[in-house]
Design a protein around this motif. Structure first.
Motif, PDB file in Angstrom:
ATOM      1  N   GLY A   1       0.805  -1.228   0.000  1.00 53.16           N
ATOM      2  CA  GLY A   1       0.000   0.000   0.000  1.00 53.16           C
ATOM      3  C   GLY A   1       0.832   1.269   0.000  1.00 53.16           C
ATOM      4  O   GLY A   1       0.338   2.341  -0.383  1.00 53.16           O
ATOM      5  N   ARG A   2       2.072   1.176   0.456  1.00 50.62           N
ATOM      6  CA  ARG A   2       2.933   2.364   0.495  1.00 50.62           C
ATOM      7  C   ARG A   2       4.398   1.903   0.544  1.00 50.62           C
ATOM      8  O   ARG A   2       4.681   0.702   0.594  1.00 50.62           O
ATOM      9  CB  ARG A   2       2.586   3.236   1.700  1.00 50.62           C
ATOM     10  CG  ARG A   2       2.883   2.561   3.034  1.00 50.62           C
ATOM     11  CD  ARG A   2       2.437   3.414   4.212  1.00 50.62           C
ATOM     12  NE  ARG A   2       3.206   3.075   5.406  1.00 50.62           N
ATOM     13  CZ  ARG A   2       2.996   3.598   6.606  1.00 50.62           C
ATOM     14  NH1 ARG A   2       2.036   4.483   6.781  1.00 50.62           N
ATOM     15  NH2 ARG A   2       3.756   3.242   7.628  1.00 50.62           N
ATOM     16  N   GLY A   3       5.293   2.886   0.563  1.00 56.24           N
ATOM     17  CA  GLY A   3       6.714   2.597   0.786  1.00 56.24           C
ATOM     18  C   GLY A   3       7.333   1.669  -0.252  1.00 56.24           C
ATOM     19  O   GLY A   3       7.026   1.722  -1.449  1.00 56.24           O
ATOM     20  N   ILE A   4       8.225   0.818   0.235  1.00 56.19           N
ATOM     21  CA  ILE A   4       9.001  -0.069  -0.640  1.00 56.19           C
ATOM     22  C   ILE A   4       8.080  -1.025  -1.405  1.00 56.19           C
ATOM     23  O   ILE A   4       8.267  -1.286  -2.598  1.00 56.19           O
ATOM     24  CB  ILE A   4      10.022  -0.879   0.205  1.00 56.19           C
ATOM     25  CG1 ILE A   4      11.004   0.073   0.903  1.00 56.19           C
ATOM     26  CG2 ILE A   4      10.753  -1.894  -0.654  1.00 56.19           C
ATOM     27  CD1 ILE A   4      11.800  -0.584   2.036  1.00 56.19           C
TER      28      ILE A   4
ATOM     29  N   ALA B   1      -1.301  -7.290  -5.132  1.00 64.70           N
ATOM     30  CA  ALA B   1      -0.670  -6.377  -4.177  1.00 64.70           C
ATOM     31  C   ALA B   1      -1.569  -6.255  -2.951  1.00 64.70           C
ATOM     32  O   ALA B   1      -2.684  -5.755  -3.024  1.00 64.70           O
ATOM     33  CB  ALA B   1      -0.471  -5.015  -4.837  1.00 64.70           C
ATOM     34  N   LEU B   2      -1.056  -6.746  -1.833  1.00 67.71           N
ATOM     35  CA  LEU B   2      -1.855  -6.828  -0.605  1.00 67.71           C
ATOM     36  C   LEU B   2      -1.445  -5.756   0.400  1.00 67.71           C
ATOM     37  O   LEU B   2      -0.269  -5.495   0.612  1.00 67.71           O
ATOM     38  CB  LEU B   2      -1.636  -8.223  -0.019  1.00 67.71           C
ATOM     39  CG  LEU B   2      -2.311  -8.647   1.278  1.00 67.71           C
ATOM     40  CD1 LEU B   2      -2.411 -10.166   1.325  1.00 67.71           C
ATOM     41  CD2 LEU B   2      -1.604  -8.131   2.521  1.00 67.71           C
ATOM     42  N   SER B   3      -2.470  -5.136   1.014  1.00 69.25           N
ATOM     43  CA  SER B   3      -2.261  -4.180   2.101  1.00 69.25           C
ATOM     44  C   SER B   3      -3.607  -4.027   2.791  1.00 69.25           C
ATOM     45  O   SER B   3      -4.619  -4.504   2.270  1.00 69.25           O
ATOM     46  CB  SER B   3      -1.841  -2.819   1.538  1.00 69.25           C
ATOM     47  OG  SER B   3      -0.626  -2.402   2.086  1.00 69.25           O
TER      48      SER B   3
ATOM     49  N   SER C   1      -7.411  -5.742  -0.197  1.00 73.08           N
ATOM     50  CA  SER C   1      -7.304  -5.253   1.179  1.00 73.08           C
ATOM     51  C   SER C   1      -7.448  -6.417   2.157  1.00 73.08           C
ATOM     52  O   SER C   1      -8.525  -7.012   2.287  1.00 73.08           O
ATOM     53  CB  SER C   1      -8.405  -4.214   1.443  1.00 73.08           C
ATOM     54  OG  SER C   1      -8.336  -3.822   2.790  1.00 73.08           O
ATOM     55  N   ILE C   2      -6.342  -6.751   2.804  1.00 77.06           N
ATOM     56  CA  ILE C   2      -6.330  -7.871   3.762  1.00 77.06           C
ATOM     57  C   ILE C   2      -5.439  -7.478   4.937  1.00 77.06           C
ATOM     58  O   ILE C   2      -4.369  -6.889   4.737  1.00 77.06           O
ATOM     59  CB  ILE C   2      -5.794  -9.168   3.087  1.00 77.06           C
ATOM     60  CG1 ILE C   2      -6.837  -9.717   2.098  1.00 77.06           C
ATOM     61  CG2 ILE C   2      -5.442 -10.236   4.130  1.00 77.06           C
ATOM     62  CD1 ILE C   2      -6.401 -10.961   1.352  1.00 77.06           C
ATOM     63  N   ASP C   3      -5.900  -7.800   6.144  1.00 75.25           N
ATOM     64  CA  ASP C   3      -5.093  -7.555   7.349  1.00 75.25           C
ATOM     65  C   ASP C   3      -4.352  -8.844   7.702  1.00 75.25           C
ATOM     66  O   ASP C   3      -4.970  -9.856   8.037  1.00 75.25           O
ATOM     67  CB  ASP C   3      -6.029  -7.139   8.504  1.00 75.25           C
ATOM     68  CG  ASP C   3      -5.246  -6.744   9.751  1.00 75.25           C
ATOM     69  OD1 ASP C   3      -4.026  -7.018   9.821  1.00 75.25           O
ATOM     70  OD2 ASP C   3      -5.871  -6.166  10.658  1.00 75.25           O
TER      71      ASP C   3
HETATM   72  N1  LIG Z   1      12.336   1.592   5.609  1.00 79.09           N
HETATM   73  C1  LIG Z   1      13.376   1.058   6.170  1.00 79.09           C
HETATM   74  O1  LIG Z   1      14.352   1.753   6.542  1.00 79.09           O
HETATM   75  C2  LIG Z   1      13.456  -0.430   6.351  1.00 79.09           C
HETATM   76  C3  LIG Z   1      14.662  -0.971   6.833  1.00 79.09           C
HETATM   77  C4  LIG Z   1      14.757  -2.340   7.014  1.00 79.09           C
HETATM   78  C5  LIG Z   1      13.673  -3.142   6.698  1.00 79.09           C
HETATM   79  N2  LIG Z   1      12.506  -2.585   6.252  1.00 79.09           N
HETATM   80  C6  LIG Z   1      11.393  -3.487   5.966  1.00 79.09           C
HETATM   81  O2  LIG Z   1      10.937  -3.254   4.644  1.00 79.09           O
HETATM   82  C7  LIG Z   1       9.545  -3.580   4.558  1.00 79.09           C
HETATM   83  C8  LIG Z   1       8.794  -2.399   3.957  1.00 79.09           C
HETATM   84  O3  LIG Z   1       8.949  -1.302   4.841  1.00 79.09           O
HETATM   85  P1  LIG Z   1       8.583   0.215   4.509  1.00 79.09           P
HETATM   86  O4  LIG Z   1       9.683   1.028   5.053  1.00 79.09           O
HETATM   87  O5  LIG Z   1       8.169   0.350   3.100  1.00 79.09           O
HETATM   88  O6  LIG Z   1       7.368   0.416   5.518  1.00 79.09           O
HETATM   89  P2  LIG Z   1       5.950   1.084   5.402  1.00 79.09           P
HETATM   90  O7  LIG Z   1       6.014   2.283   4.528  1.00 79.09           O
HETATM   91  O8  LIG Z   1       5.451   1.244   6.799  1.00 79.09           O
HETATM   92  O9  LIG Z   1       5.123  -0.044   4.681  1.00 79.09           O
HETATM   93  C9  LIG Z   1       4.785  -1.197   5.377  1.00 79.09           C
HETATM   94  C10 LIG Z   1       3.677  -1.899   4.623  1.00 79.09           C
HETATM   95  O10 LIG Z   1       3.243  -3.017   5.417  1.00 79.09           O
HETATM   96  C11 LIG Z   1       1.832  -3.025   5.446  1.00 79.09           C
HETATM   97  N3  LIG Z   1       1.297  -3.630   6.676  1.00 79.09           N
HETATM   98  C12 LIG Z   1       1.645  -3.356   7.951  1.00 79.09           C
HETATM   99  N4  LIG Z   1       0.871  -4.068   8.800  1.00 79.09           N
HETATM  100  C13 LIG Z   1       0.035  -4.810   8.028  1.00 79.09           C
HETATM  101  C14 LIG Z   1      -1.004  -5.733   8.300  1.00 79.09           C
HETATM  102  N5  LIG Z   1      -1.375  -6.045   9.557  1.00 79.09           N
HETATM  103  N6  LIG Z   1      -1.660  -6.324   7.272  1.00 79.09           N
HETATM  104  C15 LIG Z   1      -1.333  -6.009   6.000  1.00 79.09           C
HETATM  105  N7  LIG Z   1      -0.367  -5.138   5.670  1.00 79.09           N
HETATM  106  C16 LIG Z   1       0.303  -4.542   6.669  1.00 79.09           C
HETATM  107  C17 LIG Z   1       1.458  -1.541   5.355  1.00 79.09           C
HETATM  108  O11 LIG Z   1       0.207  -1.373   4.718  1.00 79.09           O
HETATM  109  P3  LIG Z   1      -1.204  -1.052   5.415  1.00 79.09           P
HETATM  110  O12 LIG Z   1      -0.932  -0.169   6.591  1.00 79.09           O
HETATM  111  O13 LIG Z   1      -2.014  -0.468   4.320  1.00 79.09           O
HETATM  112  O14 LIG Z   1      -1.705  -2.405   5.785  1.00 79.09           O
HETATM  113  C18 LIG Z   1       2.492  -0.984   4.403  1.00 79.09           C
HETATM  114  O15 LIG Z   1       2.064  -1.127   3.059  1.00 79.09           O
HETATM  115  C19 LIG Z   1       9.090  -3.917   5.987  1.00 79.09           C
HETATM  116  O16 LIG Z   1       9.100  -5.302   6.181  1.00 79.09           O
HETATM  117  C20 LIG Z   1      10.175  -3.262   6.847  1.00 79.09           C
HETATM  118  O17 LIG Z   1      10.283  -3.883   8.099  1.00 79.09           O
HETATM  119  C21 LIG Z   1      12.381  -1.254   6.072  1.00 79.09           C
END
Ligand SMILES: NC(=O)c1ccc[n+]([C@@H]2O[C@H](COP(=O)([O-])OP(=O)(O)OC[C@H]3O[C@@H](n4cnc5c(N)ncnc54)[C@H](OP(=O)(O)O)[C@@H]3O)[C@@H](O)[C@H]2O)c1
Length: 234
Positions: A9-12, A30-32, A58-60
């Protein structure tokens, strides 16, 4: 190729889903939980015949039975999975005095248990060969510098790394490869919320490009590996 990516849904994850869908031959689930941006992206792609197809759902991942909902959705679009990217992540930044059992359950549920349940449920549908890429973190990489407030997050990311090594061995005979990327810092909402003011050296789209290339080809040369993707040593 048929691809499933969580946390899109966002980020990486969003950028990774975007880059996969640019390729005409790709079908991307694409799940979020929040899929509003994914829906906009899917409607843009649907107007472009030279791109692939994006199917947001959309799935939790923290909800009991989520994996059955995903399989039902998947079967409406494809029957075989070539790439699964377990990217969704949950981070609660608190020192041990403040952490609760609920924080423990949340992070281990999203970061370790959900990937396990997803892989288990998708077993009958993985192609031969296929590639599972688990997204870990340098904070969960053995011997790396550890940060105050990230104990449970790091432990849950350590768990997904070891799960990767174990499942790679178990699934080798089915030609399913499993690798884990231990990411360094990337400028996303998760990072900004956990470390306000910190500037990461990598953008989400830069990291997504690496993940896409890795998912497409790394299983030809490695299996069961936890790969650091960071500037730090280790
Ligand atoms: N950014 C960094 O510096 C960094 C560093 C090391 C590792 N990582 C890892 O890289 C991955 C992506 O991180 P990001 O930085 O892009 O984080 P982010 O922007 O917070 O994105 C996290 C994603 O996970 C989803 N998510 C969280 N809880 C969920 C749930 N209960 N059910 C379904 N989806 C869920 C969120 O979507 P919804 O809220 O829409 O569900 C969101 O799309 C993660 O595993 C993170 O731990 C990131």
């Amino acid at each position: 190729m048929n691809i499933i990516i969580t946390g899109a849904g966002r980020g990486i994850g969003f950028e990774t889903a975007h880059q996969f869908t640019i390729v005409k031959e790709n079908n991307v689930i694409a799940l979020s939980r929040n899929i509003s941006e994914l829906n906009k992206l899917a409607s843009q792609f649907s107007k472009n015949k030279s791109c692939g197809k994006l199917f947001p759902v959309s799935i939790d991942l923290n909800k009991k039975g989520f994996e059955k909902a995903l399989i039902t959705f998947m079967l409406e679009h494809f029957k075989k999975v070539d790439i699964l990217i377990n990217n969704a992540g949950s981070l609660v930044n608190k020192r041990i005095e403040k952490l609760t059992a609920n924080d423990f359950d949340l992070m281990f549920s999203v970061n370790a248990k959900a990937p396990f349940l997803l892989i288990q449920s998708l077993l009958p549908y993985f192609g031969q060969p296929s590639h599972i890429v688990n997204i870990g973190s340098m904070s969960g990489f053995q011997g790396s510098s550890k940060f105050p407030g990230l104990s449970l997050y790091s432990a849950s990311k350590g768990a997904i790394g070891i799960l990767t090594e174990c499942l790679a061995g178990e699934l080798k005979s089915k030609k399913i490869s499993v690798n884990c990327l231990a990411l360094g810092s990337v400028q996303t909402q998760m990072l900004a919320e956990a470390f306000p003011g910190y500037n990461a050296p990598v953008t989400p789209s830069g990291m997504a490009e690496f993940i896409v290339n890795f998912a497409l080809s790394a299983h030809q040369v490695m299996n069961g590996k936890i790969v650091p993707v960071a500037f730090s040593t280790p």
